[in-house]
Design a protein around this motif. Sequence first.
Motif, short mmCIF file in Angstrom:
data_model
loop_
_atom_site.label_atom_id
_atom_site.label_comp_id
_atom_site.label_asym_id
_atom_site.label_seq_id
_atom_site.Cartn_x
_atom_site.Cartn_y
_atom_site.Cartn_z
N GLN A 55 -3.81 -12.01 -6.67
CA GLN A 55 -2.52 -11.24 -6.53
C GLN A 55 -2.33 -10.12 -7.59
OE1 GLN A 55 1.51 -12.92 -7.39
NE2 GLN A 55 1.73 -12.72 -5.15
N VAL A 56 -1.87 -8.73 -7.16
CA VAL A 56 -1.64 -7.77 -8.30
C VAL A 56 -0.41 -7.38 -8.36
CG1 VAL A 56 -3.92 -6.82 -7.97
CG2 VAL A 56 -2.16 -6.02 -6.44
N ASP A 57 0.15 -6.71 -9.28
CA ASP A 57 1.39 -6.04 -9.51
C ASP A 57 1.51 -4.67 -9.94
OD1 ASP A 57 1.13 -6.38 -12.31
OD2 ASP A 57 2.08 -7.88 -12.43
N GLU A 58 2.50 -4.11 -10.46
CA GLU A 58 2.41 -2.57 -10.84
C GLU A 58 1.80 -2.26 -12.07
OE1 GLU A 58 6.52 -3.86 -8.85
OE2 GLU A 58 5.01 -4.68 -10.30
N ASP A 59 1.54 -3.42 -12.90
CA ASP A 59 0.84 -3.09 -14.29
C ASP A 59 -0.61 -3.42 -14.07
OD1 ASP A 59 3.22 -2.50 -15.64
OD2 ASP A 59 4.00 -4.83 -15.72
N THR A 60 -1.11 -3.89 -13.01
CA THR A 60 -2.50 -4.20 -12.88
C THR A 60 -3.36 -2.67 -12.94
OG1 THR A 60 -1.94 -6.15 -11.50
CG2 THR A 60 -4.51 -5.25 -11.56
N PRO A 61 -4.19 -2.41 -13.83
CA PRO A 61 -4.76 -1.33 -13.76
C PRO A 61 -5.43 -0.87 -12.57
CG PRO A 61 -5.41 -2.43 -15.78
CD PRO A 61 -4.55 -3.56 -14.64
N PHE A 62 -5.24 0.17 -12.03
CA PHE A 62 -5.92 0.86 -10.92
C PHE A 62 -7.59 0.86 -10.85
CE2 PHE A 62 -7.34 3.87 -7.56
CZ PHE A 62 -6.49 3.47 -6.44
N ASN A 63 -7.97 0.09 -10.01
CA ASN A 63 -9.36 -0.21 -10.26
C ASN A 63 -10.55 0.12 -9.06
OD1 ASN A 63 -8.48 -2.17 -8.12
ND2 ASN A 63 -8.99 -3.79 -9.31
N THR A 119 3.33 4.61 -2.29
CA THR A 119 2.60 3.76 -1.13
C THR A 119 1.99 2.54 -2.07
OG1 THR A 119 0.79 3.58 0.22
CG2 THR A 119 0.51 5.22 -1.31
N ILE A 120 1.81 1.41 -1.38
CA ILE A 120 1.19 0.07 -1.82
C ILE A 120 -0.28 0.66 -2.25
CG2 ILE A 120 0.28 -0.75 0.34
CD1 ILE A 120 1.96 -2.86 -2.38
N GLY A 121 -0.51 1.60 -1.50
CA GLY A 121 -2.08 2.13 -1.91
C GLY A 121 -2.53 2.76 -3.22
N THR A 122 -1.51 2.92 -4.10
CA THR A 122 -1.45 3.43 -5.32
C THR A 122 -1.75 2.31 -6.46
OG1 THR A 122 0.78 3.67 -5.82
CG2 THR A 122 -0.52 5.66 -5.09
N ILE A 123 -1.61 0.89 -5.66
CA ILE A 123 -1.64 -0.44 -6.57
C ILE A 123 -3.18 -0.79 -6.50
CG2 ILE A 123 -0.87 -2.68 -6.72
CD1 ILE A 123 1.37 -0.55 -7.16
N ALA A 124 -3.41 -1.52 -7.76
CA ALA A 124 -4.87 -2.03 -7.69
C ALA A 124 -4.97 -3.10 -6.47
CB ALA A 124 -4.94 -2.74 -9.38
N VAL A 125 -6.31 -3.23 -6.59
CA VAL A 125 -6.68 -4.37 -5.47
C VAL A 125 -7.40 -5.44 -6.31
CG1 VAL A 125 -8.37 -4.87 -3.68
CG2 VAL A 125 -7.31 -2.76 -3.55
N GLY A 126 -6.86 -6.76 -6.02
CA GLY A 126 -7.28 -8.02 -6.63
C GLY A 126 -8.67 -8.37 -6.30
N ALA A 127 -9.33 -9.01 -7.20
CA ALA A 127 -10.71 -9.48 -6.74
C ALA A 127 -10.62 -10.95 -6.01
CB ALA A 127 -11.85 -9.74 -7.73
N ASP A 128 -11.19 -11.17 -4.76
CA ASP A 128 -11.36 -12.44 -4.07
C ASP A 128 -9.74 -12.97 -3.98
OD1 ASP A 128 -13.95 -12.70 -4.23
OD2 ASP A 128 -13.92 -13.37 -6.40
N GLY A 129 -8.88 -11.87 -3.44
CA GLY A 129 -7.78 -12.35 -3.02
C GLY A 129 -6.86 -12.54 -4.30
#
Length: 340
Positions: free
Chosen positions: A135-143, A123-133
Amino acid sequence: MTSDDVTVAGQRALVMGASGNVGACVTRHLAAGGADVRVLLRPTSSTRGIDGADIDRRLGDPFDPATAAKAMADRDVVYYCIVDTRAELKDPAPLFATNVEGLRKVLDVAADANLDKFVFLSTIGTIAVGADGEQVDEDTPFNWAERAGSYIESRRAAEQLVLSYAAERGVPAVVVNVSNPYGPPDWQPRQGMFVQMAALGKMPFYVRGVGSEVVGIDDAADAMLRASVRGRVGERYIASERFMTHRELVTTAADAVGARRPRIGIPMAVVYGFAYLADAIGSVLPVQVPMSRQSAFLLAHTSPASHAKATRELGWTPKPTEGFIARAAEHYVQRQQAGV
């Protein structure tokens, strides 16, 4: 149904979880593409999404090692689409029983099955969330682990389990992080609930200031099939077309069928208020309300995500999700008119 540059013709595939919307669509794409398709379903599972497809149906408990091994025998690729998505559950134990422990039993079998690929629906839910919109990707540390809740915790644990079996047990696993998929037939709408309500004229409001990543159901299935051919073992691929506001989502659905557009914009605070009430009701009554503070949080907590890796490595190019939302809305209305 697959693109010209990727073929599954002759692939000996096993789909586990073919009763779900994504699993059923994967099954239909495989059958249409000339694959030798087997599905493993519980006797109680719905088959409406795969009825009419030329496939080999096997019945049994997918978490029984003997049953799973028999279904996996002589298969090249396993598409694992089994998931419990009930983020609203008061007791999270069923989430971990299905999403983690059941999966572990299947992976133990897959480790000895001599597969070419094990394609895991995440799921996309295991991907990180970017601050203030951002964009994130597969390598962005989960936060956001401390705020994610039991559902996301179970999905993250499942994904990490799959990747550990790839690294340590030789399972040729590829992870596909699918966002909120839309499109017919969607016989058991969960992500499609707002689309269904808007299409049926039962959605007078939209939620201001929130949105989510979206993808067409056929494009989600196409990403899974592409992962079976081109995906690199041990890698994750985001399968999401774009970020769409909640207002866009429900307005697109209403316009597709000529329903009245949702015109009242409510703040997320109102949704949280209803969620708190639902939690209170669930704490004193033996009912499971399909909303909770956690599911409300997941509605609000998201950000744009890049599918560049899937495009670059899998050749995946999704179509605009608006068309899939419109088709889903039309099907919901047709089903209501037919009394189905």
